[in-house]
Design a protein around this motif. Structure first.
Motif, PDB file in Angstrom:
ATOM      1  N   GLY A  16      -6.672 -24.010  12.215  1.00 54.58           N
ATOM      2  CA  GLY A  16      -6.394 -22.882  13.101  1.00 54.58           C
ATOM      3  C   GLY A  16      -5.944 -21.636  12.379  1.00 54.58           C
ATOM      4  O   GLY A  16      -5.422 -20.713  12.975  1.00 54.58           O
ATOM      5  N   SER A  19      -9.407 -17.051  13.049  1.00 55.27           N
ATOM      6  CA  SER A  19      -9.883 -16.863  14.424  1.00 55.27           C
ATOM      7  C   SER A  19     -11.375 -17.150  14.527  1.00 55.27           C
ATOM      8  O   SER A  19     -11.938 -17.138  15.619  1.00 55.27           O
ATOM      9  CB  SER A  19      -9.610 -15.422  14.877  1.00 55.27           C
ATOM     10  OG  SER A  19     -10.265 -14.508  14.011  1.00 55.27           O
ATOM     11  N   TRP A  58     -10.817 -27.605  16.262  1.00 58.41           N
ATOM     12  CA  TRP A  58     -10.551 -26.188  16.000  1.00 58.41           C
ATOM     13  C   TRP A  58     -10.449 -25.403  17.303  1.00 58.41           C
ATOM     14  O   TRP A  58      -9.534 -24.608  17.495  1.00 58.41           O
ATOM     15  CB  TRP A  58     -11.661 -25.601  15.129  1.00 58.41           C
ATOM     16  CG  TRP A  58     -11.484 -24.124  14.855  1.00 58.41           C
ATOM     17  CD1 TRP A  58     -10.733 -23.550  13.888  1.00 58.41           C
ATOM     18  CD2 TRP A  58     -12.046 -23.054  15.612  1.00 58.41           C
ATOM     19  NE1 TRP A  58     -10.786 -22.188  13.976  1.00 58.41           N
ATOM     20  CE2 TRP A  58     -11.590 -21.848  15.032  1.00 58.41           C
ATOM     21  CE3 TRP A  58     -12.888 -22.986  16.716  1.00 58.41           C
ATOM     22  CZ2 TRP A  58     -11.960 -20.607  15.523  1.00 58.41           C
ATOM     23  CZ3 TRP A  58     -13.249 -21.740  17.204  1.00 58.41           C
ATOM     24  CH2 TRP A  58     -12.793 -20.566  16.605  1.00 58.41           C
ATOM     25  N   LYS A  59     -11.369 -25.660  18.225  1.00 59.79           N
ATOM     26  CA  LYS A  59     -11.353 -24.936  19.503  1.00 59.79           C
ATOM     27  C   LYS A  59     -10.099 -25.257  20.305  1.00 59.79           C
ATOM     28  O   LYS A  59      -9.482 -24.374  20.912  1.00 59.79           O
ATOM     29  CB  LYS A  59     -12.598 -25.284  20.315  1.00 59.79           C
ATOM     30  CG  LYS A  59     -13.888 -24.730  19.720  1.00 59.79           C
ATOM     31  CD  LYS A  59     -15.117 -25.228  20.462  1.00 59.79           C
ATOM     32  CE  LYS A  59     -16.395 -24.737  19.786  1.00 59.79           C
ATOM     33  NZ  LYS A  59     -17.620 -25.290  20.440  1.00 59.79           N
ATOM     34  N   GLN A  62      -7.216 -23.409  18.784  1.00 63.26           N
ATOM     35  CA  GLN A  62      -7.252 -21.990  19.092  1.00 63.26           C
ATOM     36  C   GLN A  62      -6.766 -21.709  20.513  1.00 63.26           C
ATOM     37  O   GLN A  62      -6.047 -20.741  20.763  1.00 63.26           O
ATOM     38  CB  GLN A  62      -8.682 -21.452  18.936  1.00 63.26           C
ATOM     39  CG  GLN A  62      -9.166 -21.403  17.504  1.00 63.26           C
ATOM     40  CD  GLN A  62      -8.294 -20.534  16.628  1.00 63.26           C
ATOM     41  OE1 GLN A  62      -8.105 -19.347  16.902  1.00 63.26           O
ATOM     42  NE2 GLN A  62      -7.734 -21.121  15.588  1.00 63.26           N
ATOM     43  N   GLN A  63      -7.152 -22.567  21.436  1.00 63.55           N
ATOM     44  CA  GLN A  63      -6.803 -22.355  22.841  1.00 63.55           C
ATOM     45  C   GLN A  63      -5.305 -22.449  23.089  1.00 63.55           C
ATOM     46  O   GLN A  63      -4.780 -21.820  24.012  1.00 63.55           O
ATOM     47  CB  GLN A  63      -7.529 -23.386  23.714  1.00 63.55           C
ATOM     48  CG  GLN A  63      -9.037 -23.173  23.783  1.00 63.55           C
ATOM     49  CD  GLN A  63      -9.764 -24.366  24.391  1.00 63.55           C
ATOM     50  OE1 GLN A  63      -9.150 -25.365  24.757  1.00 63.55           O
ATOM     51  NE2 GLN A  63     -11.080 -24.261  24.481  1.00 63.55           N
ATOM     52  N   ILE A  65      -2.891 -22.107  20.439  1.00 62.90           N
ATOM     53  CA  ILE A  65      -2.215 -21.739  19.210  1.00 62.90           C
ATOM     54  C   ILE A  65      -0.912 -20.988  19.459  1.00 62.90           C
ATOM     55  O   ILE A  65       0.005 -21.023  18.643  1.00 62.90           O
ATOM     56  CB  ILE A  65      -3.165 -20.897  18.313  1.00 62.90           C
ATOM     57  CG1 ILE A  65      -2.634 -20.866  16.859  1.00 62.90           C
ATOM     58  CG2 ILE A  65      -3.331 -19.501  18.852  1.00 62.90           C
ATOM     59  CD1 ILE A  65      -2.678 -22.169  16.155  1.00 62.90           C
TER      60      ILE A  65
END
Length: 297
Positions: A16, A19, A58-59, A62-63, A65
């Protein structure tokens, strides 16, 4: 499975840091490496599956973080488990991939991904990852009370006591022994031996020799031999050489020969001495040459 809170807080920067979705096609090993690792049983996923799972992680990272409280961290950790379960992706794959990356030449720096993979594996309680992390932390922590308060030590103890992993018992025993906590060291050497550790059997046999318990030592050396410890052949051979001639001397010579063939330099040196005492200078010189070659290597 409940994820330890401290592990989550350190782990949830995994994949993470950027971006932008990492280009796993560049940093992961080529298909041929995956195929070879799968064929040997070292890896249980292909390149597409690994890329899919890592991208999903990873997604998810990110959602969420921005979240940093305990509940959000636990939810993030649970999400990784859910992703792995959905793709039938074993946590051991993270450790295997990390080790492959360390050994595979790449045009892109893979150090960060390797660290992230090992952190993921440890987070999901993969035994090899826990052992690797524990060895690293133990080597840098001088205080035993401080070490015993760390999460990785607690995970190591849990791994030893619930999964009966020999290497975990060994690492704990060595740590206590280095800290001069002899009673605790003995407890875990015994557990390691019972779990099938040849190294532990070897340690306990040597302890028995010091205490003058020869019969106990012989039994422990024999068990260590069965578990593949080359040093046990040497130690047993030395003991048998002291017992006299005849069949025992032949068995002693056999054990020393096996030890030497397995790379134990002292065994080759001892055989050279044995043959020299018999005035068999040809065999003595041959074993001296073997010992010198081994030392050179």
């Amino acid at each position: 499975m409940t994820i330890p809170r401290a592990a989550v807080s350190s782990a949830y920067r995994i994949l993470g840091g950027s971006s932008k979705l990492p280009d796993f096609t560049r940093v992961l090993p080529p298909d041929a490496v995956f195929a070879s690792a799968q064929k040997s049983g070292f890896l249980k996923c292909n390149r597409v599956e690994a890329t899919t799972v890592l991208s999903a992680i990873w997604k998810t990272t990110q959602q969420s973080i921005q979240g940093n409280n305990v509940l959000q961290q636990q939810q993030q950790a649970a999400s990784v488990e859910k992703i792995c379960a959905a793709h039938n992706f074993a946590p051991s794959n993270f450790t295997s991939l990390a080790l492959i990356l360390q050994q595979t030449p790449a045009t892109t720096n893979t150090t960060t991904l390797t660290t992230d993979l090992l952190t993921l594996a440890e987070l999901l309680n993969d035994p090899p990852a826990i052992l690797r992390s524990a060895k690293s932390k133990i080597s840098t922590t001088r205080s035993l009370p401080l070490l015993e308060s760390t999460l990785i030590w607690k995970k190591l103890i849990h791994l030893a006591n619930t999964s009966n992993v020999p290497e975990a018992h060994e690492l704990i025993a060595e740590t206590y022994q280095n800290a001069k906590s002899i009673q605790k060291a003995q407890e875990y050497w015994t557990k390691a031996a019972e779990a099938g550790s040849g190294k532990a059997c070897l340690v306990m046999a040597r302890q028995a020799i010091v205490l003058g318990k020869r019969d106990v030592a012989v039994q422990a050396f024999e068990r260590a031999k069965e578990l593949g410890e080359a040093e046990a052949y040497y130690e047993l051979g030395v003991l048998q050489m002291k017992d006299g001639n005849g069949d025992m001397a032949k068995e002693a010579e056999h054990n020393l020969s096996v030890a030497a063939a397995s790379g134990v330099i002292r065994a080759a040196v001892r055989l050279a001495e044995v043959y020299k005492s018999r005035n068999d200078l040809v065999m003595s010189e041959q074993w001296e040459e073997v010992a010198n070659e081994m030392k050179a290597d």
